[in-house]
Design an enzyme around this catalytic site. Structure first.
Site, PDB file in Angstrom:
ATOM      1  N   PHE A   2       0.839  -1.188   0.000  1.00 27.34           N
ATOM      2  CA  PHE A   2       0.000   0.000   0.000  1.00 27.34           C
ATOM      3  C   PHE A   2       0.881   1.248   0.000  1.00 27.34           C
ATOM      4  CE2 PHE A   2      -1.984  -3.524   2.180  1.00 27.34           C
ATOM      5  CZ  PHE A   2      -3.223  -3.612   1.571  1.00 27.34           C
ATOM      6  N   SER A  47      -6.772  -7.653  -1.462  1.00 27.28           N
ATOM      7  CA  SER A  47      -6.275  -7.108  -0.196  1.00 27.28           C
ATOM      8  C   SER A  47      -6.749  -5.668  -0.028  1.00 27.28           C
ATOM      9  CB  SER A  47      -4.746  -7.138  -0.154  1.00 27.28           C
ATOM     10  OG  SER A  47      -4.268  -8.463  -0.152  1.00 27.28           O
ATOM     11  N   CYS A  54      -3.573  -5.179   6.552  1.00 27.72           N
ATOM     12  CA  CYS A  54      -3.860  -5.841   5.285  1.00 27.72           C
ATOM     13  C   CYS A  54      -4.777  -7.033   5.533  1.00 27.72           C
ATOM     14  CB  CYS A  54      -2.558  -6.309   4.633  1.00 27.72           C
ATOM     15  SG  CYS A  54      -2.809  -7.173   3.063  1.00 27.72           S
ATOM     16  N   THR A  56      -8.053  -9.731   3.757  1.00 28.13           N
ATOM     17  CA  THR A  56      -8.488 -10.342   2.510  1.00 28.13           C
ATOM     18  C   THR A  56     -10.010 -10.317   2.390  1.00 28.13           C
ATOM     19  OG1 THR A  56      -6.568 -11.814   2.522  1.00 28.13           O
ATOM     20  CG2 THR A  56      -8.420 -12.448   1.124  1.00 28.13           C
ATOM     21  N   ALA A  70      -7.668 -12.802  11.677  1.00 24.41           N
ATOM     22  CA  ALA A  70      -7.011 -13.901  12.368  1.00 24.41           C
ATOM     23  C   ALA A  70      -6.697 -13.547  13.822  1.00 24.41           C
ATOM     24  CB  ALA A  70      -5.714 -14.255  11.637  1.00 24.41           C
ATOM     25  N   HIS A 108       1.265  -4.581   7.588  1.00 24.60           N
ATOM     26  CA  HIS A 108       1.608  -5.489   8.681  1.00 24.60           C
ATOM     27  C   HIS A 108       1.878  -4.644   9.931  1.00 24.60           C
ATOM     28  CE1 HIS A 108       3.241  -8.416   5.396  1.00 24.60           C
ATOM     29  NE2 HIS A 108       1.923  -8.339   5.419  1.00 24.60           N
ATOM     30  N   THR A 154       4.411  12.010   8.561  1.00 27.92           N
ATOM     31  CA  THR A 154       5.801  12.380   8.813  1.00 27.92           C
ATOM     32  C   THR A 154       6.014  12.637  10.300  1.00 27.92           C
ATOM     33  OG1 THR A 154       5.969  13.414   6.628  1.00 27.92           O
ATOM     34  CG2 THR A 154       7.629  14.034   8.252  1.00 27.92           C
TER      35      THR A 154
END
Length: 233
Positions: A2, A47, A54, A56, A70, A108, A154
């Protein structure tokens, strides 16, 4: 992969702990609506970044989609605390013609961070964050990138140590585009550290023969190795 540029803000329709439907898979599922703009080219298995995570797509229609969550994802992120009608940042995975306006984001999540303060600065807002896992602070540098709930931002200030924190500033435009602007001190956000710092650390440790920890021993061995190589020339 991404970019950290939020495409839409969706609305949580449901978070089911045990979804026995075929699209739920007998685990936790999350359904999000009010996101037509990112579903025009959707496919099962795509995704989508939800608050920087991320996930599915297992089911979708014109206005909403479902994803499985999960157990590890629930432990790592703030997704398990979502409630009906909560707002979430959404971004589709990059395509071949995507402009990389933010930075490379994996989706992640490394840890969650607590908002310590929100301070107005003109028409901007300065957010101060403290991570649950303090060791991630070593990867955060002033003027570097960081992903907060999926938004590429930033870093404007970093303080290391047990009570360490970092700050980012949300300009007026960004405040209108991400959910972070509506959060308050005490709320938690998902955090992904810029991947570059992790690769640099691993490469340096490998160069130094497996020494790790970021203390004086690392610096001492690095200097020794450089001097040794200079003397061989």
């Amino acid at each position: 992969m991404f970019t950290g540029l939020v495409e839409a803000v969706g609305t949580v329709t449901s978070l089911e702990d045990l979804d026995r439907s075929s699209s739920g898979g007998g685990g936790t599922s999350l359904t999000i609506s009010d996101c037509n703009v990112i579903l025009t080219d959707a496919h099962l298995g795509d995704s989508i970044s939800v608050n920087g995570t991320c996930l599915t797509v297992t089911e979708f229609d014109e206005k909403s989609f479902k994803v499985g969550v999960a157990p590890e994802t629930l432990r790592r992120t703030n997704l398990g605390s979502l409630k009906q009608n909560d707002k979430v940042n959404l971004e589709r995975a990059v395509s071949a013609n995507t402009r990389l306006g933010g930075h490379v984001v994996q989706g992640h999540v490394d840890t969650v961070a607590k908002i310590l303060s929100v301070t107005p600065d003109g028409n901007a807002l300065t957010f101060r964050f403290q991570p649950r896992e303090k060791d991630v602070l070593r990867y955060i540098v002033e003027k570097g990138f960081i992903t907060i709930d999926g938004a590429s931002l930033t870093v404007t200030k970093v303080v290391d140590g047990d009570d360490g924190f970092w700050e980012v500033m949300l300009i007026a435009y960004t405040q209108e585009k991400v959910v972070t602007a509506t959060k308050k001190p005490g709320d938690y956000v998902n955090v992904e550290i810029d991947l570059v710092g992790k690769y640099v650390e691993k490469s340096v440790n490998a160069y130094l023969g497996g020494v790790s920890g970021g203390d004086f021993a690392v610096l001492e061995k690095m200097v020794g190795r450089i001097v040794e190589e200079k003397l061989k020339r």
